[in-house]
Design an enzyme around this catalytic site. Structure first.
Site, PDB file in Angstrom:
ATOM      1  N   SER A 172      29.638 135.992 -46.899  1.00 59.38           N
ATOM      2  CA  SER A 172      28.226 136.315 -47.127  1.00 59.38           C
ATOM      3  C   SER A 172      27.829 137.530 -46.307  1.00 59.38           C
ATOM      4  O   SER A 172      28.345 137.748 -45.199  1.00 59.38           O
ATOM      5  CB  SER A 172      27.346 135.124 -46.723  1.00 59.38           C
TER       6      SER A 172
ATOM      7  N   VAL B   3      39.958 122.535 -57.788  1.00 60.59           N
ATOM      8  CA  VAL B   3      39.737 121.536 -56.750  1.00 60.59           C
ATOM      9  C   VAL B   3      38.247 121.242 -56.664  1.00 60.59           C
ATOM     10  O   VAL B   3      37.434 122.160 -56.517  1.00 60.59           O
ATOM     11  CB  VAL B   3      40.253 122.026 -55.380  1.00 60.59           C
TER      12      VAL B   3
ATOM     13  N   GLY C 165       4.331 135.621 -67.506  1.00 64.52           N
ATOM     14  CA  GLY C 165       3.177 136.500 -67.399  1.00 64.52           C
ATOM     15  C   GLY C 165       2.267 136.217 -66.224  1.00 64.52           C
ATOM     16  O   GLY C 165       1.106 136.655 -66.214  1.00 64.52           O
TER      17      GLY C 165
ATOM     18  N   SER D 106      25.140 141.297 -59.307  1.00 61.31           N
ATOM     19  CA  SER D 106      25.195 140.344 -60.409  1.00 61.31           C
ATOM     20  C   SER D 106      26.484 139.545 -60.293  1.00 61.31           C
ATOM     21  O   SER D 106      27.504 140.039 -59.796  1.00 61.31           O
ATOM     22  CB  SER D 106      25.148 141.068 -61.757  1.00 61.31           C
TER      23      SER D 106
ATOM     24  N   TYR E  16      24.181 129.274 -41.245  1.00 64.36           N
ATOM     25  CA  TYR E  16      25.024 129.606 -42.393  1.00 64.36           C
ATOM     26  C   TYR E  16      25.868 130.849 -42.098  1.00 64.36           C
ATOM     27  O   TYR E  16      27.089 130.847 -42.281  1.00 64.36           O
ATOM     28  CB  TYR E  16      24.156 129.827 -43.620  1.00 64.36           C
TER      29      TYR E  16
ATOM     30  N   ALA F  26      34.032 127.443 -52.557  1.00 65.70           N
ATOM     31  CA  ALA F  26      33.222 126.295 -52.153  1.00 65.70           C
ATOM     32  C   ALA F  26      32.566 126.564 -50.799  1.00 65.70           C
ATOM     33  O   ALA F  26      33.182 127.129 -49.905  1.00 65.70           O
ATOM     34  CB  ALA F  26      34.088 125.043 -52.068  1.00 65.70           C
ATOM     35  N   ALA F  27      31.337 126.135 -50.658  1.00 66.93           N
ATOM     36  CA  ALA F  27      30.619 126.350 -49.394  1.00 66.93           C
ATOM     37  C   ALA F  27      29.366 125.500 -49.367  1.00 66.93           C
ATOM     38  O   ALA F  27      28.845 125.090 -50.409  1.00 66.93           O
ATOM     39  CB  ALA F  27      30.242 127.819 -49.228  1.00 66.93           C
TER      40      ALA F  27
ATOM     41  N   PHE G   9      27.855 127.907 -59.353  1.00 65.22           N
ATOM     42  CA  PHE G   9      27.340 129.094 -60.046  1.00 65.22           C
ATOM     43  C   PHE G   9      28.416 130.175 -60.162  1.00 65.22           C
ATOM     44  O   PHE G   9      28.782 130.615 -61.262  1.00 65.22           O
ATOM     45  CB  PHE G   9      26.113 129.599 -59.287  1.00 65.22           C
TER      46      PHE G   9
ATOM     47  N   LYS H  57      30.091 131.188 -41.502  1.00 59.71           N
ATOM     48  CA  LYS H  57      30.916 132.097 -42.291  1.00 59.71           C
ATOM     49  C   LYS H  57      31.631 133.110 -41.393  1.00 59.71           C
ATOM     50  O   LYS H  57      32.809 133.437 -41.612  1.00 59.71           O
ATOM     51  CB  LYS H  57      30.045 132.833 -43.318  1.00 59.71           C
TER      52      LYS H  57
END
Length: 314
Positions: free
Chosen positions: A111, A29, A186, A203, A137, A66-67, A11, A141
């Site tokens: 993060s 990579v 809706g 964003s 996680y 990458a993670a 993403f 990190k």
């Protein structure tokens, strides 16, 4: 400038590549060959076996995106060891090889979970706070961050650490995208009473802009940066804005907060409820002051782009 990117097909990586590919020579990579032409590609999986020494020669900057990402329903018997394999051990191996190859700067996408899980009842997280991760996680990190800074001190390779909160935008998945879709269709949502919490978002467009600044900004060296759109929302406000940017009616039901708390206890989902009704804010003043940077896209503009499925180039 020669830049090596890991996680380019994800993403964040997709948006990052579209932003910097015209400005720099890029090496990618990953496990899947890029569909675009014009890039040097290294087929590899980040694990204890990889050796990127030859690919790193002549590289100025590594952007390590990458993670193994946070998962809501963890099925691993020992999740911490699985997270550490990529997020900690592979990161440190890559950074060590980068330093040995003479790479000038290593940008690590970390993060906000390194800071913790919640700011309910306290001030927003800041860069001055001690690391206080609570889940595998975040721990993986945090451990990578600490060791990266040691590598920087020992080798002279500059390290830049960026800690985003929830990242949203075109191509994103997870709860944010699902909620945006529910509003579009809706569906009535039970969030009208969740209006006293505050959460920070970023964003992907603003995050990519910050990464681009950190590629060569002199004051970014050996710094930790928190990032957001610099406009926090309650859950009720978030849903209302999702409706506004999609020209939809905001159908929300007034379910009291105590109902969520009881449901969390009964269903053993307190962490899920906390993410819904609690706060998680970040203070980005250090980032803005140090880099003379501000988010180029407002929160409303980011929501509009996400709702329309827009991707940005330069």
């Amino acid at each position: 400038m020669n830049i090596l990117i890991t996680g380019y097909s994800g993403f964040l990586g997709t948006h990052l590549l579209s932003r910097i590919s015209d400005e720099h020579k890029v090496t990618l990579v990953g496990r899947s060959k890029p569909t675009q032409n014009g890039f040097k590609y290294v087929h590899a999986q980040l694990n204890k076996e990889f050796n990127f020494s030859s690919s790193l020669l002549g590289c100025d900057v590594v952007i390590h995106a990458a993670a193994r990402v946070h998962v809501m329903s963890e099925k691993e018997s020992d999740p911490l060891s699985v997270f550490r394999e990529l997020n900690t051990h592979a990161t440190i191996k890559l950074a060590t090889q980068a330093a040995e190859a003479g790479v000038k700067r290593f940008i690590f996408i970390s993060s906000i979970k390194v800071n913790g899980e919640s700011t309910t009842g306290r001030r927003p997280f800041s860069v001055q706070d001690d690391r206080a991760p609570e889940d595998p996680y975040g721990i993986s990190k945090a451990e990578a961050e600490e060791q990266l800074l040691h590598i920087s001190r020992d080798t002279g390779m500059e390290v830049v650490i960026i800690r985003p909160p929830l990242v949203y935008g075109e191509g994103g998945k997870g709860n944010f995208s699902s909620l945006m879709n529910f509003v579009k269709k809706g569906y009535p949502l039970p969030f009208r009473c969740i209006k006293s919490n505050k959460r920070s978002f970023v964003s992907v467009y603003n995050l990519v802009d910050l990464i681009n600044v950190c590629i060569n900004h002199a004051k970014a060296a050996n710094q930790v940066f928190l990032v957001s759109d610099n406009h926090d929302l309650s859950t009720a406000e978030m849903v209302a804005l999702m409706a506004t940017v999609q020209d939809k009616t905001n159908f929300t039901l007034p379910i009291p907060l105590w109902c969520y708390k009881i449901a969390g206890k009964v269903l053993n989902k307190k962490d899920v409820v906390e993410r819904l009704i609690g706060s998680l804010q970040v203070d980005v003043s250090h980032t803005m002051d140090t880099l003379d940077w501000k988010p180029p896209y407002s929160l409303e503009a980011g929501f509009k782009l996400a709702a329309k499925g827009k991707s940005l180039g330069k």
